[in-house]
Design a protein around this motif. Structure first.
Motif, PDB file in Angstrom:
ATOM      1  N   LYS A 110      96.077 -11.106 -25.803  1.00 20.36           N
ATOM      2  CA  LYS A 110      96.321 -11.027 -24.417  1.00 20.36           C
ATOM      3  C   LYS A 110      95.578 -10.266 -23.421  1.00 20.36           C
ATOM      4  O   LYS A 110      95.915  -9.267 -22.725  1.00 20.36           O
ATOM      5  CB  LYS A 110      97.736 -10.512 -24.461  1.00 20.36           C
ATOM      6  CG  LYS A 110      98.906 -11.142 -25.281  1.00 20.36           C
ATOM      7  CD  LYS A 110      98.899 -12.716 -25.101  1.00 20.36           C
ATOM      8  CE  LYS A 110      99.667 -12.951 -23.509  1.00 20.36           C
ATOM      9  NZ  LYS A 110      99.738 -14.458 -23.549  1.00 20.36           N
TER      10      LYS A 110
ATOM     11  N   ARG B 114      93.935 -11.143 -20.933  1.00 28.14           N
ATOM     12  CA  ARG B 114      93.961 -11.349 -19.531  1.00 28.14           C
ATOM     13  C   ARG B 114      95.250 -10.268 -18.719  1.00 28.14           C
ATOM     14  O   ARG B 114      95.454  -9.937 -17.768  1.00 28.14           O
ATOM     15  CB  ARG B 114      94.205 -12.491 -19.012  1.00 28.14           C
ATOM     16  CG  ARG B 114      93.052 -13.403 -19.011  1.00 28.14           C
ATOM     17  CD  ARG B 114      93.425 -14.950 -18.740  1.00 28.14           C
ATOM     18  NE  ARG B 114      94.199 -15.700 -19.687  1.00 28.14           N
ATOM     19  CZ  ARG B 114      94.499 -16.956 -19.494  1.00 28.14           C
ATOM     20  NH1 ARG B 114      94.030 -17.678 -18.345  1.00 28.14           N
ATOM     21  NH2 ARG B 114      95.326 -17.682 -20.431  1.00 28.14           N
ATOM     22  N   LEU B 115      96.015  -9.879 -19.917  1.00 26.51           N
ATOM     23  CA  LEU B 115      97.149  -8.798 -19.523  1.00 26.51           C
ATOM     24  C   LEU B 115      96.635  -7.467 -19.446  1.00 26.51           C
ATOM     25  O   LEU B 115      97.511  -6.420 -19.043  1.00 26.51           O
ATOM     26  CB  LEU B 115      98.379  -9.050 -20.077  1.00 26.51           C
ATOM     27  CG  LEU B 115      98.987 -10.388 -20.064  1.00 26.51           C
ATOM     28  CD1 LEU B 115     100.211 -10.355 -20.912  1.00 26.51           C
ATOM     29  CD2 LEU B 115      99.684 -10.680 -18.623  1.00 26.51           C
TER      30      LEU B 115
ATOM     31  N   ASP C  82     101.268 -23.852 -14.725  1.00 24.97           N
ATOM     32  CA  ASP C  82      99.682 -23.624 -14.411  1.00 24.97           C
ATOM     33  C   ASP C  82      98.783 -24.644 -14.571  1.00 24.97           C
ATOM     34  O   ASP C  82      97.494 -24.501 -14.373  1.00 24.97           O
ATOM     35  CB  ASP C  82      99.179 -22.355 -15.104  1.00 24.97           C
ATOM     36  CG  ASP C  82      99.200 -22.575 -16.829  1.00 24.97           C
ATOM     37  OD1 ASP C  82      99.390 -23.538 -17.322  1.00 24.97           O
ATOM     38  OD2 ASP C  82      99.084 -21.453 -17.321  1.00 24.97           O
TER      39      ASP C  82
ATOM     40  N   ASP D  12     100.603 -15.604 -19.361  1.00 23.11           N
ATOM     41  CA  ASP D  12      99.339 -15.487 -19.584  1.00 23.11           C
ATOM     42  C   ASP D  12      98.785 -14.453 -18.719  1.00 23.11           C
ATOM     43  O   ASP D  12      97.422 -13.829 -18.740  1.00 23.11           O
ATOM     44  CB  ASP D  12      98.601 -16.789 -19.061  1.00 23.11           C
ATOM     45  CG  ASP D  12      98.742 -17.912 -20.112  1.00 23.11           C
ATOM     46  OD1 ASP D  12      98.944 -17.492 -21.212  1.00 23.11           O
ATOM     47  OD2 ASP D  12      99.040 -19.034 -19.555  1.00 23.11           O
ATOM     48  N   ARG D  13      99.314 -13.970 -17.375  1.00 24.76           N
ATOM     49  CA  ARG D  13      98.652 -13.160 -16.540  1.00 24.76           C
ATOM     50  C   ARG D  13      99.522 -12.224 -15.924  1.00 24.76           C
ATOM     51  O   ARG D  13     100.516 -12.410 -16.125  1.00 24.76           O
ATOM     52  CB  ARG D  13      98.196 -14.043 -15.336  1.00 24.76           C
ATOM     53  CG  ARG D  13      97.122 -15.167 -15.573  1.00 24.76           C
ATOM     54  CD  ARG D  13      96.739 -15.962 -14.323  1.00 24.76           C
ATOM     55  NE  ARG D  13      95.602 -17.000 -14.720  1.00 24.76           N
ATOM     56  CZ  ARG D  13      95.597 -18.323 -15.815  1.00 24.76           C
ATOM     57  NH1 ARG D  13      97.046 -18.431 -15.858  1.00 24.76           N
ATOM     58  NH2 ARG D  13      94.902 -18.880 -15.896  1.00 24.76           N
ATOM     59  N   PRO D  14      98.925 -11.223 -15.392  1.00 26.03           N
ATOM     60  CA  PRO D  14      99.778 -10.230 -14.947  1.00 26.03           C
ATOM     61  C   PRO D  14     100.802 -10.450 -13.959  1.00 26.03           C
ATOM     62  O   PRO D  14     102.016  -9.733 -13.990  1.00 26.03           O
ATOM     63  CB  PRO D  14      98.767  -9.082 -14.054  1.00 26.03           C
ATOM     64  CG  PRO D  14      97.578  -9.272 -14.807  1.00 26.03           C
ATOM     65  CD  PRO D  14      97.573 -10.873 -15.204  1.00 26.03           C
TER      66      PRO D  14
ATOM     67  N   ASP E  56     102.596 -13.005 -14.264  1.00 26.76           N
ATOM     68  CA  ASP E  56     103.853 -13.442 -15.039  1.00 26.76           C
ATOM     69  C   ASP E  56     104.775 -12.518 -15.615  1.00 26.76           C
ATOM     70  O   ASP E  56     105.860 -12.569 -16.000  1.00 26.76           O
ATOM     71  CB  ASP E  56     103.215 -14.286 -16.235  1.00 26.76           C
ATOM     72  CG  ASP E  56     102.376 -15.270 -15.831  1.00 26.76           C
ATOM     73  OD1 ASP E  56     102.662 -15.986 -14.849  1.00 26.76           O
ATOM     74  OD2 ASP E  56     101.409 -15.578 -16.406  1.00 26.76           O
TER      75      ASP E  56
END
Length: 212
Positions: free
Chosen positions: A25, A27-28, A142, A193-195, A197
């Protein structure tokens, strides 16, 4: 142990990385840090296995591992649920998904481990869709997809797809149409997937979205 209810002979492949800080993960990491991102990945993977095992019997489920195939988490999940472990092969995401589906030698579905909204009922609906469709997808908001199932695997569904972009589902739809296949899309879902979220996850699934 997994549920005994058999929904046809559809196999399920779950692709997952070992929860190694700095490798899972990624991207987080700006929001959670390496350790926090890895812990969230572990929670999401455990959730995905619980969902899968509420819908399908263990002999139909394979956890395809990456980074560290003998990671204690993988060994624990295999023992707890009675599922098989197999290492993901080399290659991009498309090559790895195609390989996992092809090993089923029949109808199969593939998922990742970051779709918190996947439920046993939705997984069952996707399984049943393959009775009268050639393919089933759960498109993601997305532009990608969280699940792909096929009655017969074809490498053209995975070759030169722009993975990680908003064009994945659109391109996949075109490939499926070119094959003359019937496609079912029972629901549109979202991934973690991304902050951005993370807030949504914390509201919808407080336990999964708990602070690291």
């Amino acid at each position: 142990m997994c549920a005994e209810r058999l929904l046809g002979d559809v196999a399920l492949a779950i692709l997952a990385k070992a929860p190694i800080p700095g490798r899972a993960k990624t991207r987080l990491i700006p929001a959670l840090g390496p350790e926090g991102a890895a812990r969230l990945h572990e929670r999401l993977l455990r959730h995905t296995l619980e969902v899968a095992c509420a819908a399908l019997p263990p002999e139909r489920i394979t956890l395809w591992t990456a980074l560290n195939h003998a990671h204690p988490l993988f060994l624990e999940l295999a023992e707890r649920h009675g599922i098989a472990l197999r290492p993901q092969p080399e290659g991009d995401l498309g090559a790895r998904m195609h390989y996992a589906l092809a090993q089923a030698n029949g109808p199969a579905m593939v998922v990742g481990s970051d779709c918190a909204v996947l439920t046993p009922a939705l997984l069952g609906t996707c399984t049943e869709a393959l009775e009268d469709h050639d393919a089933v997808c759960l498109p993601a908001e997305d532009g990608g997809y969280a699940l792909l199932g096929v009655r017969h695997c074809d490498p053209r569904l995975f070759d030169a797809i722009p993975w990680g972009t908003s064009g994945v589902m659109g391109e996949t739809r075109e490939r499926i149409a070119a094959l003359g296949w019937r496609l079912a899309c029972p629901a549109t879902v979202w991934d973690v997937d991304r902050p951005a979220d993370l807030a949504r996850l914390s509201v919808a699934y407080p336990t999964l979205g708990a602070a690291p």
